[in-house]
Structure formats: structure tokens, C-alpha cells
Design an enzyme around this catalytic site. Structure first.
Site, short mmCIF file in Angstrom:
data_model
loop_
_atom_site.label_atom_id
_atom_site.label_comp_id
_atom_site.label_asym_id
_atom_site.label_seq_id
_atom_site.Cartn_x
_atom_site.Cartn_y
_atom_site.Cartn_z
N GLU A 67 -9.07 -1.87 0.53
CA GLU A 67 -8.18 -2.36 1.59
C GLU A 67 -8.97 -3.23 2.56
OE1 GLU A 67 -5.81 0.64 3.41
OE2 GLU A 67 -5.88 1.96 1.65
N LYS A 84 -0.60 -0.52 9.99
CA LYS A 84 -0.10 -1.58 10.87
C LYS A 84 0.30 -1.00 12.23
CE LYS A 84 2.07 -4.80 8.62
NZ LYS A 84 3.23 -5.20 7.80
N GLY A 139 0.84 -1.19 0.00
CA GLY A 139 0.00 0.00 0.00
C GLY A 139 0.88 1.24 0.00
N ARG A 160 -20.93 2.03 6.66
CA ARG A 160 -21.08 3.49 6.68
C ARG A 160 -20.27 4.12 5.55
NH1 ARG A 160 -16.22 5.59 8.44
NH2 ARG A 160 -14.94 4.25 9.76
P1 ADP Z 1 0.51 -1.33 3.34
O1 ADP Z 1 0.52 0.16 3.29
O2 ADP Z 1 1.65 -1.97 2.57
O3 ADP Z 1 -0.82 -1.89 2.92
P2 ADP Z 1 -0.26 -1.94 6.09
O4 ADP Z 1 0.32 -1.25 7.29
O5 ADP Z 1 -1.67 -1.59 5.71
O6 ADP Z 1 0.76 -1.72 4.88
O7 ADP Z 1 -0.13 -3.51 6.34
C1 ADP Z 1 -0.73 -4.39 5.42
C2 ADP Z 1 -0.04 -5.73 5.34
O8 ADP Z 1 0.00 -6.36 6.64
C3 ADP Z 1 -0.82 -6.70 4.47
O9 ADP Z 1 -0.46 -6.56 3.09
C4 ADP Z 1 -0.43 -8.06 5.03
O10 ADP Z 1 0.72 -8.55 4.36
C5 ADP Z 1 -0.10 -7.76 6.49
N1 ADP Z 1 -1.13 -8.20 7.46
C6 ADP Z 1 -0.84 -8.87 8.61
N2 ADP Z 1 -1.96 -9.11 9.32
C7 ADP Z 1 -3.01 -8.60 8.60
C8 ADP Z 1 -4.42 -8.56 8.84
N3 ADP Z 1 -4.98 -9.09 9.95
N4 ADP Z 1 -5.20 -7.96 7.89
C9 ADP Z 1 -4.64 -7.42 6.78
N5 ADP Z 1 -3.30 -7.43 6.52
C10 ADP Z 1 -2.48 -8.00 7.42
MG MG Z 2 -2.71 -1.23 3.71
#
Ligand code: ADP
Ligand code: MG
Length: 156
Positions: A80, A22, A16, A105
Site C-alpha cells: 500500500e 482515508k 483495498g 522500520r
Molecule cells: P482502500 O481500502 O480502497 O485502499 P483507502 O482509504 O486506503 O481505500 O484510500 C485509497 C484510495 O484513495 C486510493 O486507491 C486512491 O484512489 C485514493 N487516494 C487519494 N489520495 C491519495 C494519496 N495521497 N495516496 C494514496 N491514495 C490516494
Molecule cells: Mg488502501
């Protein structure tokens, strides 16, 4: 109920734009631009819930946001998925299968990070409740999640 739902979708998990989901404890698995563009344009932006499965793994509850993608100056959508499950490892590059079953929502702006986080936590609780109802629960067992090995097709 929305006319377009349930909506089935499958695609690769890509990086992303590092908004730090995260770090907030709410990682969101992003679909590629190609998958997002295959979404019907009459599915409104906002927060949804449904079921999700990574690769051939178990099917879990999820909340999903369909929003405007700041990386593309808000002219393209992003989709997402936050899976309501604790994974041992990231799963970038894997195939994520989802079925969207309901709407929570519209998109909103929040005054503070705390307000954003508590709204998402409420969304998660709402999703968990709704998904236990028979009409949503039944989709957890849908054949869509049990494709024979090696038969992964985009958008079923
Ligand atoms: P990005 O900006 O790359 O999407 P995020 O902080 O949104 O980073 O983290 C997303 C990544 O975290 C996902 O692509 C996946 O590999 C990992 N991940 C681990 N646990 C989960 C979860 N419960 N739901 C979604 N993604 C998760
Ligand atoms: Mg993400």
C-alpha cells in the site's frame, strides 16, 4: 542499504479492504494481488519510502507499507502506497508507478489509533527528509517515470 533497493514496480490501483485509511487522512493506494505476488519474497515486511507517480502525472514522495493482508488471513502480503500529495480525486483503476528507495522500520502493532497515526506521521517526516538526500533524490528523475505514451509494462 537493502540489497533489493531501489525496487521498481508498476501496476493498477485496486480497491483495498476498507480499513478506513482515508478517514485517518492517510489514504493508501493498494496494488493488485498479482503485482504483490511479483514482489521478491526477500523484501521484508515493514515501512519504506520512495517515489510515486499516477498515470503520466508528476512524481511525488511516498511512504509504503508491505504487510500481511488480513483479508487473506495474513497468508498473503499487501502493498500500500501513501503518496505525499493532495489529489483532487481518487485514482482507482489507474497505473501507479513506484520506486522504493529506502526502509524505515518493521511493522508494528499500536495500542491506540492515536499512536498509529502519530507513528505514520513520523514515517512521513522521515521519508520527506531521506528523499531530499542526493542518493534518493536522483531516482525521482529516473527514466522509469517517463515511459513513452502507451508503453505501460508491468514491472518494467
Ligand atoms: P482502500 O481500502 O480502497 O485502499 P483507502 O482509504 O486506503 O481505500 O484510500 C485509497 C484510495 O484513495 C486510493 O486507491 C486512491 O484512489 C485514493 N487516494 C487519494 N489520495 C491519495 C494519496 N495521497 N495516496 C494514496 N491514495 C490516494
Ligand atoms: Mg488502501
Amino acid at each position: 542499504a537493502m540489497r533489493n533497493l531501489p525496487y521498481f514496480c508498476r501496476g493498477e490501483v485496486v480497491k483495498g479492504f476498507g480499513r478506513g485509511s482515508k478517514e485517518l487522512g492517510i489514504p493508501t493506494a493498494n496494488f493488485s494481488e498479482q503485482v504483490v505476488e511479483s514482489f521478491p519474497s526477500d523484501i521484508p515486511t515493514g515501512i519504506y519510502y520512495g517515489w510515486a507517480c499516477v498515470g503520466n502525472g508528476d512524481v511525488h514522495k511516498m511512504v509504503l507499507s508491505i504487510g500481511w493482508n488480513p483479508f487473506y488471513k495474513n497468508i498473503k502480503k499487501s502493498v500500500e502506497t501513501h503518496i505525499i500529495h493532495t489529489f483532487k480525486e481518487d485514482f482507482y483503476g489507474e497505473i501507479l508507478s513506484i520506486v522504493i528507495t529506502g526502509y524505515i522500520r518493521p511493522e508494528k502493532n499500536f495500542d491506540s489509533l492515536d499512536a498509529l497515526i502519530s507513528a505514520i506521521q513520523e514515517d512521513i517526516e522521515e521519508a520527506k527528509r531521506q528523499l531530499d538526500l542526493p542518493e534518493h533524490l536522483k531516482l525521482k528523475e529516473d527514466n522509469f517515470f517517463h515511459l513513452p505514451e502507451g508503453k505501460i509494462v508491468n514491472n518494467h
